[in-house]
Design an enzyme around this catalytic site. Sequence first.
Site, PDB file in Angstrom:
ATOM      1  N   CYS A  17       0.844  -1.202   0.000  1.00  0.00           N
ATOM      2  CA  CYS A  17       0.000   0.000   0.000  1.00  0.00           C
ATOM      3  C   CYS A  17       0.883   1.256   0.000  1.00  0.00           C
ATOM      4  CB  CYS A  17      -0.964  -0.048   1.179  1.00  0.00           C
ATOM      5  SG  CYS A  17      -2.374   1.078   1.018  1.00  0.00           S
ATOM      6  N   HIS A  25      -3.379  -5.707   1.025  1.00  0.00           N
ATOM      7  CA  HIS A  25      -2.681  -5.972   2.282  1.00  0.00           C
ATOM      8  C   HIS A  25      -2.639  -7.473   2.594  1.00  0.00           C
ATOM      9  CE1 HIS A  25      -2.318  -1.841   4.046  1.00  0.00           C
ATOM     10  NE2 HIS A  25      -3.288  -1.593   3.176  1.00  0.00           N
ATOM     11  N   GLU A  37      -0.834  -8.964   4.753  1.00  0.00           N
ATOM     12  CA  GLU A  37      -0.680  -9.179   6.200  1.00  0.00           C
ATOM     13  C   GLU A  37      -2.024  -9.184   6.915  1.00  0.00           C
ATOM     14  OE1 GLU A  37      -0.908  -4.688   5.990  1.00  0.00           O
ATOM     15  OE2 GLU A  37      -0.318  -6.359   4.693  1.00  0.00           O
TER      16      GLU A  37
END
Length: 234
Positions: free
Chosen positions: A86, A203, A205
């Site tokens: 990002c 994302h 994660e």
Amino acid sequence: MKFGVVVFPGSNCDRDVVTVTSGLLHCPTRRVWHQETDIHDLDVIVIPGGFSYGDYLRCGAIARFSPIMKSVIEHAKLGKYVLGICNGFQILTEVGLLPGALTRNENLHFICDQIPLRVEHTNSPWTQNYTCEQIITIPIAHGEGRYYADAETLQTLEDNGQVLFRYCSPTGDITPASNPNGSLNNIAGIVNHQGNVLGMMPHPERASDPLIKATDGLKLFEGILTGNPLLSLV
């Protein structure tokens, strides 16, 4: 494999990444303050999401001048891994480690959603644990995620197999309707020509923990733990 997660004023996803690399994968991990310059002991540098320096001027425009970024550039030149997520992707384009730019979303609104992605190539350490054209679901949260590059750069990315992820429909179709932000060619993530630097707007994660029943992003991190050398891009 030792991870370093860069922290700028305004970063807000660094702890999420540490939860994955240290908490789930049990890899040595340290948070690297943006004023540090010594990262010689690290194998993978992650530039996380957030709003570095409040996104003043434009996303990543100030972070590019932080002392740590010179070290990150040298880290990449040595063939070590760099992942920008990002805001991290935006910073990587600002410093020239990746081509193109991230601009305002086509609808000019901040978008926060769960988005299907298609894995385009698996001849990369980042995607080798996926299957080609596999559909995965990864969250996005950005206001300036529209990938843009000139026609020649886009063609080079496509010819070299540097586009690793595209926005798609739940069935894998690449259409304007499945493009959440207007990115050219539905691009969600790219690598440099050498393949060791990955930038992506979604994302991974945030989709890596079985506790939240979302693990499609975990294979990306696991892919670079296998010890395999960089694989050739198509």
